[in-house]
Design a protein around this motif. Structure first.
Motif, PDB file in Angstrom:
ATOM      1  N   ILE A 141     120.833  79.347  88.758  1.00  0.00           N
ATOM      2  CA  ILE A 141     119.796  80.385  88.733  1.00  0.00           C
ATOM      3  C   ILE A 141     118.865  80.144  89.915  1.00  0.00           C
ATOM      4  N   LYS A 142     118.246  81.190  90.403  1.00  0.00           N
ATOM      5  CA  LYS A 142     117.228  81.002  91.433  1.00  0.00           C
ATOM      6  C   LYS A 142     115.934  80.576  90.749  1.00  0.00           C
ATOM      7  N   PRO A 143     115.193  79.662  91.358  1.00  0.00           N
ATOM      8  CA  PRO A 143     113.969  79.153  90.716  1.00  0.00           C
ATOM      9  C   PRO A 143     112.984  80.233  90.291  1.00  0.00           C
ATOM     10  N   ASP A 144     112.870  81.303  91.083  1.00  0.00           N
ATOM     11  CA  ASP A 144     111.897  82.342  90.723  1.00  0.00           C
ATOM     12  C   ASP A 144     112.323  83.149  89.498  1.00  0.00           C
TER      13      ASP A 144
ATOM     14  N   SER B 275     106.404  72.626  93.146  1.00  0.00           N
ATOM     15  CA  SER B 275     106.843  73.376  94.330  1.00  0.00           C
ATOM     16  C   SER B 275     108.351  73.571  94.294  1.00  0.00           C
ATOM     17  N   VAL B 276     108.788  74.559  95.039  1.00  0.00           N
ATOM     18  CA  VAL B 276     110.199  74.912  95.103  1.00  0.00           C
ATOM     19  C   VAL B 276     110.634  74.872  96.555  1.00  0.00           C
TER      20      VAL B 276
ATOM     21  N   ALA C 297     120.979  75.266  98.357  1.00  0.00           N
ATOM     22  CA  ALA C 297     120.607  74.398  97.231  1.00  0.00           C
ATOM     23  C   ALA C 297     119.125  74.612  96.974  1.00  0.00           C
ATOM     24  N   HIS C 298     118.763  74.659  95.713  1.00  0.00           N
ATOM     25  CA  HIS C 298     117.366  74.847  95.321  1.00  0.00           C
ATOM     26  C   HIS C 298     116.867  73.588  94.629  1.00  0.00           C
ATOM     27  N   PHE C 299     115.647  73.212  94.951  1.00  0.00           N
ATOM     28  CA  PHE C 299     115.019  72.033  94.368  1.00  0.00           C
ATOM     29  C   PHE C 299     113.651  72.413  93.821  1.00  0.00           C
TER      30      PHE C 299
ATOM     31  N   THR D  95     106.422  80.010  81.648  1.00  0.00           N
ATOM     32  CA  THR D  95     106.047  79.301  80.413  1.00  0.00           C
ATOM     33  C   THR D  95     107.051  78.194  80.111  1.00  0.00           C
ATOM     34  N   GLY D  96     108.315  78.406  80.436  1.00  0.00           N
ATOM     35  CA  GLY D  96     109.342  77.374  80.242  1.00  0.00           C
ATOM     36  C   GLY D  96     109.163  76.222  81.205  1.00  0.00           C
ATOM     37  N   ILE D  97     108.788  76.527  82.442  1.00  0.00           N
ATOM     38  CA  ILE D  97     108.543  75.471  83.436  1.00  0.00           C
ATOM     39  C   ILE D  97     107.327  74.648  83.022  1.00  0.00           C
ATOM     40  N   ALA D  98     106.290  75.305  82.520  1.00  0.00           N
ATOM     41  CA  ALA D  98     105.101  74.582  82.064  1.00  0.00           C
ATOM     42  C   ALA D  98     105.439  73.672  80.887  1.00  0.00           C
ATOM     43  N   ALA D  99     106.241  74.163  79.953  1.00  0.00           N
ATOM     44  CA  ALA D  99     106.658  73.334  78.812  1.00  0.00           C
ATOM     45  C   ALA D  99     107.506  72.163  79.291  1.00  0.00           C
ATOM     46  N   PHE D 100     108.388  72.402  80.252  1.00  0.00           N
ATOM     47  CA  PHE D 100     109.219  71.346  80.824  1.00  0.00           C
ATOM     48  C   PHE D 100     108.340  70.284  81.485  1.00  0.00           C
ATOM     49  N   ALA D 101     107.313  70.733  82.214  1.00  0.00           N
ATOM     50  CA  ALA D 101     106.417  69.807  82.918  1.00  0.00           C
ATOM     51  C   ALA D 101     105.638  68.925  81.951  1.00  0.00           C
TER      52      ALA D 101
END
Length: 177
Positions: free
Chosen positions: A119-122, A51-52, A69-71, A127-133
């Motif tokens: 950068i804004k989360p969106d 989630s963001v 701030a973005h989390f 695919t990069g977020i999935a690899a990071f996860a």
């Protein structure tokens, strides 16, 4: 794994916090801490929702976006079981366990929270977020999880689960030249 997409994410996510959000722990009715027998630890781990959040702070409103701030939060479900080893036999990870041999069963959900910078989360590639996860986030959570599982086991007066140090996957190790 998409290495290029992952590289677009790496510079923007910075670990902020890791904490448990749900805990369920049980000790088998037959267990007596004075017993001596062979046991092994079984660990299961799954990454859940991501989630963001955006938080606005009061302050310097003269710069657009300066007060935002973005989390990004990653949810992780873990299960740690200490199991009596029948005749010293440890089943393969893919094999089912005999539930009557499970002396300690700890289910714990965690949140791993990152600040998103630059950068804004969106705008981050999915695919990069999935690899990071699947590759980076476990590396960040592992010491929190390991300490938590061992602390809960100590409080329940069961043997400490054998949880090794986290090893960086081969895909993330520097290539030898």
């Amino acid at each position: 794994m998409n290495q290029k997409s992952l590289e677009k994410v790496l510079d923007h996510l910075h670990i902020q916090d890791a904490y448990a959000t749900c805990v369920d722990a049980k000790v088998a009715h037959w267990f007596d801490r004075r017993q001596v027998f062979e046991s092994f630890t079984r660990i299961n781990w799954t990454t859940g929702d991501i989630s963001v959040a955006e938080i606005a702070f009061h302050g310097d409103e003269s710069r657009e976006g300066a007060n935002l701030a973005h989390f990004m939060k990653f949810m992780v479900c873990t299960r740690t079981r200490i199991v009596r080893a029948g005749e010293g036999h440890v089943p393969d990870d893919a094999d089912d366990l005999d539930e009557s041999d499970v002396l300690f069963d700890l289910k714990a959900d965690f949140v791993v929270e990152y600040v998103v910078r630059g950068i804004k989360p969106d705008a981050l590639p999915q695919t990069g977020i999935a690899a990071f996860a699947s590759h980076n986030m476990p590396y960040h959570l592992w010491p929190y999880y390991r300490q938590f599982a061992q602390d809960v086991a100590q409080r329940f007066r069961v043997p400490a689960p054998v949880i090794p140090y986290y090893r960086v996957p081969d895909t993330h190790r520097p290539r030898k030249r």
